[in-house]
Design a protein around this motif. Structure first.
Motif, mmCIF file in Angstrom:
data_model
loop_
_atom_site.group_PDB
_atom_site.id
_atom_site.type_symbol
_atom_site.label_atom_id
_atom_site.label_comp_id
_atom_site.label_asym_id
_atom_site.label_seq_id
_atom_site.Cartn_x
_atom_site.Cartn_y
_atom_site.Cartn_z
ATOM 1 N N GLN A 70 -12.202 3.847 -3.569
ATOM 2 C CA GLN A 70 -11.626 2.529 -3.325
ATOM 3 C C GLN A 70 -12.156 1.914 -2.034
ATOM 4 O O GLN A 70 -12.341 0.700 -1.942
ATOM 5 C CB GLN A 70 -10.098 2.629 -3.277
ATOM 6 C CG GLN A 70 -9.397 1.294 -3.340
ATOM 7 C CD GLN A 70 -7.893 1.431 -3.267
ATOM 8 O OE1 GLN A 70 -7.364 2.086 -2.363
ATOM 9 N NE2 GLN A 70 -7.189 0.816 -4.214
ATOM 10 N N ASP A 117 -6.400 3.864 -16.247
ATOM 11 C CA ASP A 117 -5.703 3.645 -14.976
ATOM 12 C C ASP A 117 -6.704 3.889 -13.853
ATOM 13 O O ASP A 117 -6.927 5.024 -13.422
ATOM 14 C CB ASP A 117 -4.508 4.587 -14.855
ATOM 15 C CG ASP A 117 -3.674 4.310 -13.599
ATOM 16 O OD1 ASP A 117 -4.033 3.360 -12.868
ATOM 17 O OD2 ASP A 117 -2.702 5.039 -13.358
ATOM 18 N N TYR A 120 -2.915 -3.483 -5.219
ATOM 19 C CA TYR A 120 -3.742 -4.536 -5.838
ATOM 20 C C TYR A 120 -3.686 -5.830 -5.034
ATOM 21 O O TYR A 120 -4.714 -6.474 -4.791
ATOM 22 C CB TYR A 120 -3.269 -4.763 -7.273
ATOM 23 C CG TYR A 120 -3.967 -5.893 -7.981
ATOM 24 C CD1 TYR A 120 -5.181 -5.688 -8.627
ATOM 25 C CD2 TYR A 120 -3.412 -7.176 -8.002
ATOM 26 C CE1 TYR A 120 -5.832 -6.726 -9.283
ATOM 27 C CE2 TYR A 120 -4.045 -8.221 -8.655
ATOM 28 C CZ TYR A 120 -5.253 -7.984 -9.289
ATOM 29 O OH TYR A 120 -5.889 -9.017 -9.919
ATOM 30 N N GLN A 127 -3.360 4.711 -0.644
ATOM 31 C CA GLN A 127 -3.962 3.803 -1.615
ATOM 32 C C GLN A 127 -3.588 2.373 -1.255
ATOM 33 O O GLN A 127 -2.435 2.087 -0.909
ATOM 34 C CB GLN A 127 -3.484 4.128 -3.025
ATOM 35 C CG GLN A 127 -4.182 3.327 -4.106
ATOM 36 C CD GLN A 127 -3.650 3.693 -5.490
ATOM 37 O OE1 GLN A 127 -2.515 3.384 -5.818
ATOM 38 N NE2 GLN A 127 -4.471 4.356 -6.277
ATOM 39 N N GLY A 134 -10.797 5.138 -8.374
ATOM 40 C CA GLY A 134 -9.731 5.309 -7.395
ATOM 41 C C GLY A 134 -10.149 6.122 -6.196
ATOM 42 O O GLY A 134 -9.689 5.885 -5.075
ATOM 43 N N THR A 175 -6.564 3.321 -10.796
ATOM 44 C CA THR A 175 -6.033 3.711 -9.489
ATOM 45 C C THR A 175 -6.011 5.224 -9.307
ATOM 46 O O THR A 175 -5.856 5.698 -8.188
ATOM 47 C CB THR A 175 -4.615 3.157 -9.311
ATOM 48 O OG1 THR A 175 -3.756 3.715 -10.328
ATOM 49 C CG2 THR A 175 -4.615 1.646 -9.437
ATOM 50 N N ARG A 217 -7.278 8.952 -8.797
ATOM 51 C CA ARG A 217 -8.427 9.511 -8.087
ATOM 52 C C ARG A 217 -9.174 10.542 -8.927
ATOM 53 O O ARG A 217 -10.243 11.002 -8.538
ATOM 54 C CB ARG A 217 -7.965 10.154 -6.772
ATOM 55 C CG ARG A 217 -7.361 9.164 -5.792
ATOM 56 C CD ARG A 217 -6.975 9.855 -4.499
ATOM 57 N NE ARG A 217 -8.104 10.535 -3.893
ATOM 58 C CZ ARG A 217 -9.008 9.954 -3.105
ATOM 59 N NH1 ARG A 217 -8.915 8.662 -2.843
ATOM 60 N NH2 ARG A 217 -10.004 10.649 -2.591
ATOM 61 N N CYS A 270 0.837 -1.203 0.000
ATOM 62 C CA CYS A 270 0.000 0.000 0.000
ATOM 63 C C CYS A 270 0.867 1.247 0.000
ATOM 64 O O CYS A 270 2.076 1.211 0.280
ATOM 65 C CB CYS A 270 -0.914 0.020 1.236
ATOM 66 S SG CYS A 270 -1.922 -1.464 1.418
ATOM 67 N N TYR A 302 -11.118 -4.667 -10.860
ATOM 68 C CA TYR A 302 -10.020 -4.099 -11.640
ATOM 69 C C TYR A 302 -9.707 -4.962 -12.859
ATOM 70 O O TYR A 302 -9.433 -4.434 -13.946
ATOM 71 C CB TYR A 302 -8.779 -3.947 -10.762
ATOM 72 C CG TYR A 302 -8.811 -2.755 -9.844
ATOM 73 C CD1 TYR A 302 -8.317 -1.526 -10.242
ATOM 74 C CD2 TYR A 302 -9.347 -2.841 -8.569
ATOM 75 C CE1 TYR A 302 -8.347 -0.428 -9.405
ATOM 76 C CE2 TYR A 302 -9.384 -1.755 -7.721
ATOM 77 C CZ TYR A 302 -8.884 -0.548 -8.147
ATOM 78 O OH TYR A 302 -8.931 0.550 -7.313
#
Length: 955
Positions: free
Chosen positions: A591, A527, A507, A504, A588, A529, A531, A107, A518
């Motif tokens: 999440q 992408d 994965y 974040q 994102g 991820t 935001r 992370c 995803y």
């Protein structure tokens, strides 16, 4: 405020803090010499603080007191870990969160450890879902301990705080239906952490409001975060380890003792239970593993380091304390994104304080040269090999405790001088940032901010300006009284000093459902991820492989909050298949919500099925809710078995229903579902047939009561009649009896004018009343001056009758036109706004029907309007109706003579070979065709009605 006995606060023999205690007691006596109260209270508190420090430092198991998200604590932790290299670290954190620590390396911090439970067993139902979060940032002592333990071979980290289940077990349960309220260190936040209870290590804040106000006033600061940074963080940043420990325990003991007993009894009891829990777990682990306490480190909040419970310490006498078992609630665990602002909101910190702490941490590392610990493979960090554990030093002898507090408290802290380069950089950058956000800032403003920062620091007795002084100076010199953009200057300062860093979850740390999302959206080529908002274009006709992505996006739109996935072009409706779609995606930024979906199931389809099933089996579920679930299941899941299950539940709910509040929604949805099945299936599902038959009998039974019930609206009664009339053909084919409907209508005796109009419309539809009789009754109403004020209500009822009896549309247009022409202004003008609002609110779908009918009835141009005669006026002035359908000279005979082809076709169907030849004028029946004449004579209604509608044209 209570005091303790002298014996309880006595120091151990030969304690190095005896001189400090005597000094404080002397000061207390001098302070209270002229006071009305005896000095016992003050002296007891001061002696108790010194005793707490001595007790904590003499414990064989080394206690490391920390404050949550404190750079000074993190710095001291990094130094101590490299010096001692402990083999076991006991950490104050919920013990059931331990498996999540290994996923932190996947992370980008800050993130939060989360425990989540939706199926409760042992807690009030109104509490669910339960959620516990523990945020982790790089500038925190706990992260340093976690990174050291996970990346150093042979080191074990043990979480010893109560479990997530016990967090809620210990919360008060009154009132029973109320959601759990957070206590100390536990607050509710509505951003990234959602409605979760937050757990932190080391909540150091006065529980005595007057004490905090006193500290802020004399410290010349605005809020607690600024006071802590100025008077604790900065002095302890360069302090040695022993000084740090003693000061932190001192602060924890001070805040613990200076709490009003009346308001903190429950919090104190919970804190003491936590301390008993942690010491019990540590003794159990030491007994089970045989670890040497000298090679262990206990990391806890400074508040708990000054504990006075009987279970404190490894040599405490045995007590009868026992840990309660957990409930049967099933807890799920995962990592969710966090942010500086979410942490501030979670724990009541000042805005920007965590960002400033991160900037302070980075500066302290550069100044001190301390190398912090960082998890290998952490997102945003450097890659490399896992470090090998250095050879463990020989077990050190217990260090002799020396008094560092006396010197620290007696001398002012060594303040660093003004760092002009740092302050100049801030001033130049804030002006540049302000200009980008619409402020008319210049170099002169940068100079003003620089000088004002120094001025404010001097007025507050500070050797160098702090970030808070810089913020105040920037607001004063740049913002003035206008904020041209979305961000004010204070927010720009927070961005400049580090910003709201958002973490974040990687994965590999995601639950299977989130990973599946995803993977399935990978064909979009975005992408996910990020935001920021991204646009996805799906040409389903050119690329059919994108249809699974479309299906998943529609399900996510159903499950996620607004803004996560938003359709720009395209719709999901029964019987429609989109060709192109356009979506705005912010996966994102949401999440956390996707991760929490993973707590409910393995795939999105499974979660959606569970939610739909839960909605229809809810105690408050209605037939309309069940039909909506059926429609959603068809749109998103396509499972015939599951749809039939939901449909069967809809039939059960309809049979058990005792009100008709949802009748309009039920009618709208069952019509749409029947139309869908008729166009896509060879036959209706069994549940649809059951729903129609059950609904026909159900609404027939409730109809007389609904007509007279005051709490049942006209729209509901109209929807019931709409169901009965529109489903009548299907219901009769399935075995229902039409006599049941006729009996229900005959038993209905409404008094409200609108419902009376509905009843007349129903009687007209069933043949109990002709349209001529209905027109005559309405004429009587308009001729009665006593009824005239209530006539608009009759009109409203007739408008609602268009739902069950659409054939009345021409009559309603006629009635509205007549009312506008005959009603006096005193009645008509007040009623018009009511009519408009009623149509817009309750019958928006009926307005186009009226407009279309009016367009067919009224002329389209002004010249034609001058010569136009309303059809109903011509009908009223026309001749009396003919004696019979085939009588000479009547409208029926004229109609048949003008259009013989339909009559010939009907005659052919009836087996009459001779073509139609109407009789001469005055003849009693059609010459040569007695069968046709007999047929018309036996059934005159249809021909007469058609002739009446066409009488203006025939005339």
């Amino acid at each position: 405020m209570t005091t303790t006995s002298t014996a309880a606060e006595a120091l151990a023999a030969g304690s190095p803090f005896a001189a400090l205690r005597d000094q404080l007691l002397t000061a207390a006596e001098t302070f209270a010499a002229d006071a009305a109260d005896a000095p016992d209270a003050v002296s007891g508190i001061l002696a108790g603080i010194v005793a707490d420090v001595d007790r904590a430092l003499r414990e064989p198991l080394e206690i490391f007191p920390v404050c949550h998200h404190s750079p000074a604590s993190a710095l001291a932790m990094a130094r101590r870990l490299r010096e001692k290299q402990p083999k076991v670290i006991y950490l104050e954190l919920c013990e059931d969160l331990r498996p999540l620590l290994d996923e932190l390396r996947n992370c980008r911090l800050p993130v939060a450890l989360q425990a989540f439970a939706s199926d409760l067993d042992g807690f009030p139902p109104g509490w669910g879902p339960l959620s516990v979060v523990a945020p982790i940032t790089e500038a925190s002592a706990e992260y340093q301990a976690i990174a050291y333990a996970l990346d150093t071979p042979g080191v074990e980290i043990v979480l010893v705080d109560r479990s997530s289940d016990h967090v809620f077990q210990w919360l008060p349960r009154e009132p029973p239906a109320a959601a759990p309220q957070a206590g100390e260190g536990e607050a509710e936040d509505a951003s990234l952490h959602g409605d979760a209870v937050g757990i932190e290590i080391g909540d150091l804040r006065p529980g005595f409001a007057e004490l905090e106000e006193h500290l802020l006033h004399h410290g010349k600061v605005r809020h607690w975060s600024e006071w802590w940074d100025q008077y604790v963080e900065q002095p302890l940043a360069g302090a040695d380890y022993e000084t740090y420990r003693q000061v932190m325990v001192l602060i924890g003991s001070l805040f613990r003792r200076l709490r009003p007993s009346a308001s903190s009894a429950r919090s104190d009891r919970r804190d003491e239970d936590r301390e008993r829990y942690m010491w019990t777990r540590m003794r159990e682990h030491l007994a089970a593993t045989g670890a040497d306490p000298a090679e262990c480190l206990y990391v806890c909040g400074a508040y708990h380091a000054a504990s006075r419970v009987a279970e404190f310490g490894l040599h405490a006498e045995p007590t009868d304390y026992a840990i309660e078992p957990r409930t049967a609630t099933r807890w799920l665990y995962g990592l969710i994104p966090s942010s500086h602002s979410a942490i501030e909101a979670q724990f009541g910190l000042a805005s920007g304080s965590v960002s400033i702490a991160a900037a302070t941490w980075a500066k302290a590392l550069a100044a001190s040269g301390v190398k912090p610990y960082r998890l290998q493979g952490q997102q945003g960090g450097k890659s490399g090999k896992r470090p090998k554990r250095a050879p463990a030093p020989a077990a050190p002898a217990p260090a002799e405790v020396t008094d560092r507090l006396s010197g620290f408290l007696a001398r002012p802290p060594a303040l660093s001088g003004l760092d002009e380069a740092e302050l100049l950089g801030w001033c130049v950058d804030i002006v540049r940032l302000a200009r980008r956000n619409g402020y008319l800032a210049s170099t002169a403003d940068a100079i003003a901010v620089f000088e004002t920062s120094i001025l404010l620091a001097g007025m507050r007795n500070r050797a160098r300006p702090t970030p808070y002084d810089f913020q105040d100076a920037a607001v004063t010199c740049i913002e003035k009284d206008v904020v041209p953009g979305r961000r004010d200057v204070r927010r720009l300062c927070e961005i400049l000093l580090g910003g709201d860093r958002i973490g974040q979850v990687g994965y590999h740390a995601l639950p299977p459902l989130a990973q599946d999302v995803y993977d399935r959206l990978a064909p979009l080529g975005l992408d996910l991820t990020k935001r920021t908002q991204q646009r996805a274009l799906l040409d389903l006709a050119a690329d059919p492989d994108l249809e699974p992505c479309s299906q998943l996006l529609w399900m996510l739109r159903y499950l996620l909050p607004d803004g996560a996935v938003r359709p720009i072009m395209g719709a999901r409706r029964l019987g429609e298949r989109p060709i192109q779609e356009s979506w705005d995606l912010r996966i994102g930024a949401h999440q956390r919500e996707i991760i929490e979906l993973g707590y409910e199931g393995v795939t999105v389809e499974q979660v959606l099925e569970q939610r739909l099933r839960r909605s229809v089996w809810d105690p408050q579920a209605t037939p309309a809710v069940a039909l909506k679930a059926v429609e959603d299941a068809i749109l998103y899941l396509g499972s015939r078995r599951f749809t039939d299950e939901l449909g069967a539940r809809a039939v059960e709910l309809l049979a058990a229903e005792r009100t008709v509040d949802d009748a309009p929604e039920v009618l709208r949805r069952i019509r749409r579902l029947l139309a869908h099945y008729r166009s896509t299936e060879p036959e209706l599902p069994a549940w649809c047939e059951s729903f129609v038959t059950e609904g026909y009998a159900h609404y027939c039974t409730l109809l007389p009561t609904a007509f007279v019930a005051e709490d049942t609206g006209v729209r509901q009664v109209g929807a019931m009649l709409g169901f009965l009339f529109s489903m009548e053909g299907l219901a009769l084919s399935l075995g229902c009896d039409r006599a049941q409907l006729e009996i229900a209508v005959r038993q209905s005796h409404p008094e409200a004018p609108a419902k009376v109009a509905l009843l007349w419309a129903a009687q007209t539809q069933l043949g109990m009343m002709t349209q001529a009789e209905l027109r005559a009754r309405c004429a009587e109403l308009m001729d009665n001056p006593l009824v005239l004020p209530a006539f608009p209500q009759y009109l409203s009822g007739f408008v609602q009758a268009l739902e069950p009896v659409p054939s009345l549309t021409p009559f309603v247009v006629e009635l509205l036109s007549t009312a506008f022409g005959r009603l006096p202004d005193a009645v008509l003008l007040p009623w018009l706004p009511t009519l408009i609002t009623t149509l817009r609110k309750e019958s928006p779908e009926l307005v186009p029907v009226l407009v279309r009918e009016a367009g067919r009835t009224f002329p389209a141009s002004l010249p034609a309007l001058d010569a136009w005669t309303p059809p109903w006026s011509a009908r009223a002035k026309g001749a009396a109706p003919s004696a019979g359908p085939s009588g000479g000279g009547g409208p029926v005979a004229a109609l048949l003579a003008a259009h013989p082809a339909p009559t010939d076709a009907v005659a052919a169907l009836l087996g009459i070979d001779a073509p139609w030849a109407p009789a001469a004028p005055g003849a009693g029946e059609a010459a040569g065709h007695p069968e046709a004449a007999a047929l018309l004579a036996a059934h005159p209604g249809t021909a007469t009605a058609v002739a009446a509608l066409l009488s203006p044209a025939l005339s």
